[in-house]
Scaffold this active site. Sequence first.
Site, PDB file in Angstrom:
ATOM      1  N   LYS A  63       1.489  -6.041   8.987  1.00 50.81           N
ATOM      2  CA  LYS A  63       1.721  -4.762   8.002  1.00 50.81           C
ATOM      3  C   LYS A  63       2.544  -4.007   8.755  1.00 50.81           C
ATOM      4  O   LYS A  63       2.384  -3.648   9.826  1.00 50.81           O
ATOM      5  CB  LYS A  63       0.171  -3.991   8.253  1.00 50.81           C
ATOM      6  CG  LYS A  63      -0.023  -2.827   7.406  1.00 50.81           C
ATOM      7  CD  LYS A  63      -1.527  -2.387   7.325  1.00 50.81           C
ATOM      8  CE  LYS A  63      -1.599  -0.764   6.792  1.00 50.81           C
ATOM      9  NZ  LYS A  63      -2.948  -0.612   6.783  1.00 50.81           N
ATOM     10  N   ASP A  88     -11.952   5.018   3.532  1.00 53.01           N
ATOM     11  CA  ASP A  88     -11.281   4.614   2.286  1.00 53.01           C
ATOM     12  C   ASP A  88     -12.014   3.278   1.724  1.00 53.01           C
ATOM     13  O   ASP A  88     -11.157   2.272   1.540  1.00 53.01           O
ATOM     14  CB  ASP A  88      -9.771   4.240   2.918  1.00 53.01           C
ATOM     15  CG  ASP A  88      -8.733   4.356   1.463  1.00 53.01           C
ATOM     16  OD1 ASP A  88      -9.390   4.387   0.619  1.00 53.01           O
ATOM     17  OD2 ASP A  88      -7.687   3.633   1.636  1.00 53.01           O
ATOM     18  N   GLY A 142       0.625  -1.158   0.134  1.00 60.42           N
ATOM     19  CA  GLY A 142      -0.111  -0.036   0.175  1.00 60.42           C
ATOM     20  C   GLY A 142       0.795   1.140   0.084  1.00 60.42           C
ATOM     21  O   GLY A 142       2.074   1.071  -0.052  1.00 60.42           O
ATOM     22  N   THR A 143       0.038   2.277   0.132  1.00 53.86           N
ATOM     23  CA  THR A 143       0.923   3.662   0.258  1.00 53.86           C
ATOM     24  C   THR A 143       1.692   3.825   1.495  1.00 53.86           C
ATOM     25  O   THR A 143       2.708   4.496   1.582  1.00 53.86           O
ATOM     26  CB  THR A 143      -0.092   4.825   0.050  1.00 53.86           C
ATOM     27  OG1 THR A 143      -1.305   4.532  -0.590  1.00 53.86           O
ATOM     28  CG2 THR A 143       0.578   5.985  -0.248  1.00 53.86           C
ATOM     29  N   PHE A 144       1.272   3.035   2.366  1.00 51.60           N
ATOM     30  CA  PHE A 144       1.800   3.220   3.725  1.00 51.60           C
ATOM     31  C   PHE A 144       2.426   1.955   4.147  1.00 51.60           C
ATOM     32  O   PHE A 144       2.919   1.945   5.354  1.00 51.60           O
ATOM     33  CB  PHE A 144       0.489   3.397   4.668  1.00 51.60           C
ATOM     34  CG  PHE A 144      -0.100   4.714   4.339  1.00 51.60           C
ATOM     35  CD1 PHE A 144       0.452   5.901   4.470  1.00 51.60           C
ATOM     36  CD2 PHE A 144      -1.493   4.775   4.219  1.00 51.60           C
ATOM     37  CE1 PHE A 144      -0.360   7.096   3.776  1.00 51.60           C
ATOM     38  CE2 PHE A 144      -2.175   5.763   3.706  1.00 51.60           C
ATOM     39  CZ  PHE A 144      -1.581   6.908   3.445  1.00 51.60           C
TER      40      PHE A 144
HETATM   41  N1  LIG Z   1      -5.459  -9.388   7.571  1.00 54.05           N
HETATM   42  C1  LIG Z   1      -5.269  -9.512   6.287  1.00 54.05           C
HETATM   43  N2  LIG Z   1      -5.302 -10.830   5.777  1.00 54.05           N
HETATM   44  C2  LIG Z   1      -4.676 -10.903   4.312  1.00 54.05           C
HETATM   45  N3  LIG Z   1      -4.514  -9.866   3.512  1.00 54.05           N
HETATM   46  C3  LIG Z   1      -4.300  -8.723   3.978  1.00 54.05           C
HETATM   47  C4  LIG Z   1      -5.030  -8.433   5.472  1.00 54.05           C
HETATM   48  N4  LIG Z   1      -4.730  -7.354   5.669  1.00 54.05           N
HETATM   49  C5  LIG Z   1      -4.287  -6.525   4.661  1.00 54.05           C
HETATM   50  N5  LIG Z   1      -4.249  -7.460   3.682  1.00 54.05           N
HETATM   51  C6  LIG Z   1      -3.703  -7.179   2.185  1.00 54.05           C
HETATM   52  O1  LIG Z   1      -2.734  -6.164   1.986  1.00 54.05           O
HETATM   53  C7  LIG Z   1      -3.251  -5.009   1.281  1.00 54.05           C
HETATM   54  C8  LIG Z   1      -2.733  -3.862   1.914  1.00 54.05           C
HETATM   55  O2  LIG Z   1      -3.306  -3.751   3.335  1.00 54.05           O
HETATM   56  P1  LIG Z   1      -3.919  -2.537   3.861  1.00 54.05           P
HETATM   57  O3  LIG Z   1      -4.314  -2.768   5.396  1.00 54.05           O
HETATM   58  O4  LIG Z   1      -5.179  -2.126   2.931  1.00 54.05           O
HETATM   59  O5  LIG Z   1      -2.944  -1.261   3.779  1.00 54.05           O
HETATM   60  P2  LIG Z   1      -2.661  -0.006   3.016  1.00 54.05           P
HETATM   61  O6  LIG Z   1      -2.920   1.041   3.541  1.00 54.05           O
HETATM   62  O7  LIG Z   1      -1.260  -0.136   2.838  1.00 54.05           O
HETATM   63  O8  LIG Z   1      -3.488   0.070   1.641  1.00 54.05           O
HETATM   64  C9  LIG Z   1      -4.781  -5.299   1.471  1.00 54.05           C
HETATM   65  O9  LIG Z   1      -5.303  -4.857   0.075  1.00 54.05           O
HETATM   66  C10 LIG Z   1      -5.017  -6.925   1.425  1.00 54.05           C
HETATM   67  O10 LIG Z   1      -4.689  -7.279   0.100  1.00 54.05           O
HETATM   68 MG   LIG Z   2      -5.648  -0.634   1.476  1.00 55.94          MG
END
Ligand SMILES: Nc1ncnc2c1ncn2[C@@H]1O[C@H](COP(=O)(O)OP(=O)(O)O)[C@@H](O)[C@H]1O
Ligand SMILES: [Mg+2]
Length: 382
Positions: free
Chosen positions: A54, A155, A33-35
């Site tokens: 994450k 979001d 992701g961006t973050f």
């Molecule tokens: N608990 C989880 N189980 C499986 N995949 C996850 C989970 N959390 C995040 N992801 C994957 O990682 C990606 C990015 O996580 P996210 O929390 O959306 O962070 P960002 O702020 O970087 O978008 C999500 O779109 C998903 O595909």
């Molecule tokens: Mg995301």
Amino acid sequence: MNTKEKEKYIEEFDFPHCDESTKYEKVAKIGQGTFGEVFKAKEKNSNKKFVAMKKVLMDNEKEGFPITALREIKILQLLKHENVVNLIEICRTRAAQYNRYRSTFYLVFDFCEHDLAGLLSNVNVKFSLGEIKKVMQQLLNGLYYIHSNKILHRDMKAANVLITKNGILKLADFGLARAFSANKNGQVNRYTNRVVTLWYRPPELLLGDRNYGPPVDLWGAGCIMAEMWTRSPIMQGNTEQQQLTLISQLCGSVTTEVWPGVENLELFNKMELPKGQKRKVKERLKPYVKDPFACDLLDKLLILDPSKRYDSDSALNHDFFWTDPMPCDLSKMLAQHTQSMFEYLAPPRRPGHMRHPHHPVPGGPAKPSSSMADSGYQDRVF
Ligand SMILES: Nc1ncnc2c1ncn2[C@@H]1O[C@H](COP(=O)(O)OP(=O)(O)O)[C@@H](O)[C@H]1O
Ligand SMILES: [Mg+2]
């Protein structure tokens, strides 16, 4: 303390509620992701329990734990619901010389096998009408719960909706979420409107509203619902202006007749608002959606005036969820697929496709983003 003593102190510092990340073994990268990055990992001690880790992106110049990550953690700790991703713990790497005495922190979540963007981009994944109802019912249940807890997601998009192999949907990514309050004694809120990925951004945010609320998430829910049939985002603008134009072409002109008070929004006179556009939500989506109850609910979620837009409660009471075929379990359909599906791992949906179109950066520049204007990908109009 001299430097050596300080280093020893840091190395041995005991965080009582923050385990070391070595208790997990990374298996694969599943998100960027961006973050920060997201990994699938396995807990070493337990029998094969998978988690998602994450990474907390550290502000390099600044000292201390980033405030945005603290906010995300605080919100996740508050929210405990079947349809919200579960935060297990925060863990860290040990501070040592090799990382210049800076720990990396991770948010550790229960692992979900898929995200909705990944599922929708795979043509072999076919949702029946009952299964689409189940997805939307769980998504709206999640929104009902977070809004009852006075949290805005800000979001909503398919990549932030996770689905387990058992067919349980979880709202995820609270990186832009915040608490909200009802306006008390005439006091208006001044939240940032630089939120929500452009393609899912509601008209009130595009018009500069800073006193918004839960309806911003229901607009996103409407966009996601339509995407269950169209299989790609329904309004893919390149700029904020173009997004507003696409919205007007689908939902009709933004006027004081359909939206009393819209003239008071900061950008009402600054943006170009197409005139004489008829509302065509049902007409344009019918070829894909077919089911008349689904078309009607979409029409109610994609209402321009946020005060008239359906909230999650009215949406859940809509006939769509209470007529045959009734919402039905997703686990049978998902059992036919043995591979995880994530947006990050999916092949680009078309040339020039960007995975993260206009992901908002809180505190980022407030200029309309036009960097994608000539990235050469076609508009899709549904
Ligand atoms: N608990 C989880 N189980 C499986 N995949 C996850 C989970 N959390 C995040 N992801 C994957 O990682 C990606 C990015 O996580 P996210 O929390 O959306 O962070 P960002 O702020 O970087 O978008 C999500 O779109 C998903 O595909
Ligand atoms: Mg995301």
